[in-house]
Design a protein around this motif. Structure first.
Motif, short mmCIF file in Angstrom:
data_model
loop_
_atom_site.label_atom_id
_atom_site.label_comp_id
_atom_site.label_asym_id
_atom_site.label_seq_id
_atom_site.Cartn_x
_atom_site.Cartn_y
_atom_site.Cartn_z
N TYR A 165 0.85 -1.20 0.00
CA TYR A 165 0.00 0.00 0.00
C TYR A 165 0.88 1.25 0.00
O TYR A 165 2.04 1.21 0.40
CB TYR A 165 -0.95 0.04 1.19
CG TYR A 165 -0.30 0.27 2.54
CD1 TYR A 165 0.10 1.54 2.94
CD2 TYR A 165 -0.10 -0.79 3.43
CE1 TYR A 165 0.70 1.76 4.17
CE2 TYR A 165 0.49 -0.58 4.66
CZ TYR A 165 0.89 0.70 5.03
OH TYR A 165 1.49 0.91 6.25
N LYS A 166 0.32 2.32 -0.49
CA LYS A 166 0.93 3.63 -0.37
C LYS A 166 -0.18 4.66 -0.28
O LYS A 166 -1.01 4.79 -1.18
CB LYS A 166 1.85 3.96 -1.55
CG LYS A 166 2.57 5.31 -1.36
CD LYS A 166 3.61 5.58 -2.44
CE LYS A 166 4.35 6.88 -2.14
NZ LYS A 166 5.40 7.19 -3.15
N VAL A 167 -0.16 5.39 0.83
CA VAL A 167 -1.18 6.41 1.11
C VAL A 167 -0.47 7.75 1.21
O VAL A 167 0.60 7.85 1.83
CB VAL A 167 -1.94 6.09 2.42
CG1 VAL A 167 -2.85 7.22 2.81
CG2 VAL A 167 -2.72 4.80 2.27
N GLN A 168 -1.04 8.78 0.62
CA GLN A 168 -0.38 10.08 0.64
C GLN A 168 -1.37 11.21 0.94
O GLN A 168 -2.51 11.19 0.49
CB GLN A 168 0.36 10.34 -0.68
CG GLN A 168 -0.45 10.08 -1.92
CD GLN A 168 0.43 9.89 -3.15
OE1 GLN A 168 1.61 9.50 -3.06
NE2 GLN A 168 -0.13 10.18 -4.32
N LEU A 169 -0.86 12.18 1.71
CA LEU A 169 -1.65 13.36 2.05
C LEU A 169 -1.46 14.40 0.95
O LEU A 169 -0.33 14.73 0.58
CB LEU A 169 -1.19 13.93 3.40
CG LEU A 169 -1.92 15.19 3.91
CD1 LEU A 169 -3.35 14.84 4.27
CD2 LEU A 169 -1.19 15.77 5.13
N MET A 170 -2.58 14.93 0.45
CA MET A 170 -2.56 15.84 -0.68
C MET A 170 -3.09 17.23 -0.28
O MET A 170 -4.04 17.33 0.48
CB MET A 170 -3.43 15.29 -1.82
CG MET A 170 -3.17 13.85 -2.18
SD MET A 170 -1.54 13.59 -2.90
CE MET A 170 -1.75 14.46 -4.48
N ARG A 171 -2.43 18.25 -0.79
CA ARG A 171 -2.92 19.62 -0.65
C ARG A 171 -3.06 20.21 -2.05
O ARG A 171 -2.06 20.41 -2.74
CB ARG A 171 -1.99 20.47 0.20
CG ARG A 171 -2.42 21.95 0.29
CD ARG A 171 -1.44 22.78 1.10
NE ARG A 171 -0.09 22.70 0.55
CZ ARG A 171 0.98 23.28 1.12
NH1 ARG A 171 0.84 23.97 2.24
NH2 ARG A 171 2.17 23.15 0.56
N ASN A 172 -4.29 20.47 -2.44
CA ASN A 172 -4.57 21.03 -3.76
C ASN A 172 -3.87 20.23 -4.87
O ASN A 172 -3.29 20.78 -5.80
CB ASN A 172 -4.13 22.50 -3.83
CG ASN A 172 -4.88 23.38 -2.84
OD1 ASN A 172 -6.05 23.12 -2.55
ND2 ASN A 172 -4.22 24.40 -2.33
N GLY A 173 -3.93 18.89 -4.74
CA GLY A 173 -3.40 18.02 -5.78
C GLY A 173 -1.92 17.73 -5.68
O GLY A 173 -1.38 16.98 -6.51
N GLU A 174 -1.24 18.28 -4.67
CA GLU A 174 0.19 18.04 -4.51
C GLU A 174 0.47 17.19 -3.26
O GLU A 174 -0.15 17.39 -2.21
CB GLU A 174 0.95 19.35 -4.41
CG GLU A 174 0.87 20.21 -5.67
CD GLU A 174 1.70 21.48 -5.54
OE1 GLU A 174 2.25 21.73 -4.44
OE2 GLU A 174 1.80 22.23 -6.53
N VAL A 175 1.43 16.27 -3.39
CA VAL A 175 1.77 15.38 -2.26
C VAL A 175 2.58 16.16 -1.22
O VAL A 175 3.56 16.83 -1.56
CB VAL A 175 2.60 14.18 -2.75
CG1 VAL A 175 2.96 13.28 -1.57
CG2 VAL A 175 1.84 13.40 -3.81
N VAL A 176 2.16 16.06 0.04
CA VAL A 176 2.91 16.72 1.12
C VAL A 176 3.44 15.72 2.15
O VAL A 176 4.37 16.02 2.90
CB VAL A 176 2.04 17.79 1.83
CG1 VAL A 176 1.73 18.93 0.89
CG2 VAL A 176 0.75 17.18 2.36
N ALA A 177 2.89 14.51 2.18
CA ALA A 177 3.38 13.47 3.10
C ALA A 177 2.83 12.13 2.63
O ALA A 177 1.79 12.07 1.95
CB ALA A 177 2.94 13.75 4.54
N SER A 178 3.52 11.05 2.99
CA SER A 178 3.06 9.73 2.55
C SER A 178 3.52 8.65 3.52
O SER A 178 4.44 8.85 4.32
CB SER A 178 3.57 9.42 1.13
OG SER A 178 4.99 9.40 1.11
N ALA A 179 2.85 7.50 3.42
CA ALA A 179 3.21 6.32 4.20
C ALA A 179 3.01 5.10 3.31
O ALA A 179 2.01 5.02 2.58
CB ALA A 179 2.34 6.22 5.45
#
Length: 235
Positions: A165-179
């Motif tokens: 799995y790969k989950v990522q936090l997005m702000r306005n379509g841009e990746v800012v953090a992931s796990a």
């Protein structure tokens, strides 16, 4: 002869004591009856001679010190209230905070052919109504600094299956953090990320699952997404 000498010595001491007491009494009477200005500056001379056992000579200075302390405390209290009013004015009384989690699933979430926002559909807090559970997206009601956090949990079905799995936090379509996780050794895995983000009013923040990955074995409350306004942007 020795007795006579002792008697004379005691009489002499007694006479000296009487003379000293008379002198003190005379000084006291003279001070009390004095009609002119007393050379005591801030000291209460009358108090000194009338209340020798409980002298209140410094009563005036103590009163002045007490008044000064009282005025300083009142001034400090006023400033604290003014500071509180200023903080409320800056914040504007706006409370923005949310917490949501994925509901229990019997099947895996994913894999998909493209990145997909994770639907955190169980809402436990949504002050400011910024979080939309249908889209899984938070829309900032006002500009400011926000704190966001997400937790990821996945469990594979059998021995030897791949944890992927790969989950990522997005702000306005841009990746800012992931796990992420990619191995065959672990049967279950979890991860948490917390970030501070500056978000403009109307900006969107969400968590997405990368294409080709999946989250399995979800138990309600283990996959979560939350955020809150730390402080608003100054106008």
């Amino acid at each position: 002869m020795r007795a006579s000498a002792c008697t004379l010595f005691l009489l002499s001491l007694l006479w000296d004591s009487v003379r000293a007491e008379n002198t003190i009494s005379s000084l006291q009477m003279a001070a009390v009856s004095w009609k002119g200005e007393l050379p005591c500056i801030k000291w209460d001379c009358e108090c000194t001679f009338k209340n020798q056992r409980g002298c209140c000579c410094a009563a005036t200075e103590l009163q002045e010190a007490e008044d000064q302390i009282f005025h300083r405390v009142m001034d400090l209290s006023t400033r604290i209230f003014q500071l509180g009013d200023s903080i409320l004015e800056v914040i504007g009384g706006v409370r923005v905070a949310f917490t949501a989690s994925m509901s229990r699933r019997e099947t895996c979430f994913g894999p998909f052919t493209r990145n997909s926002p994770i639907p955190y559909d169980v809402i436990t807090l949504n002050h400011g109504s910024g979080y939309n559970p249908t889209l899984g997206t938070f829309t900032a009601p006002r500009s400011g600094l926000y704190s966001f956090a997400f937790s990821v949990y996945s469990k594979v079905g059998g021995e030897g299956e791949k944890m992927y799995y790969k989950v990522q936090l997005m702000r306005n379509g841009e990746v800012v953090a992931s796990a992420w996780e990619d191995n065959r050794e672990d049967s279950e895995d979890s991860s948490t990320q917390t970030v501070l983000l500056s978000v403009e009013q109307g900006g969107q923040v969400y968590v997405e699952l990368r294409s080709g990955r999946q989250l399995c074995g979800n138990v309600e409350g283990l996959n979560t997404f939350s955020g809150s306004l730390v402080y608003p942007a100054l106008p």
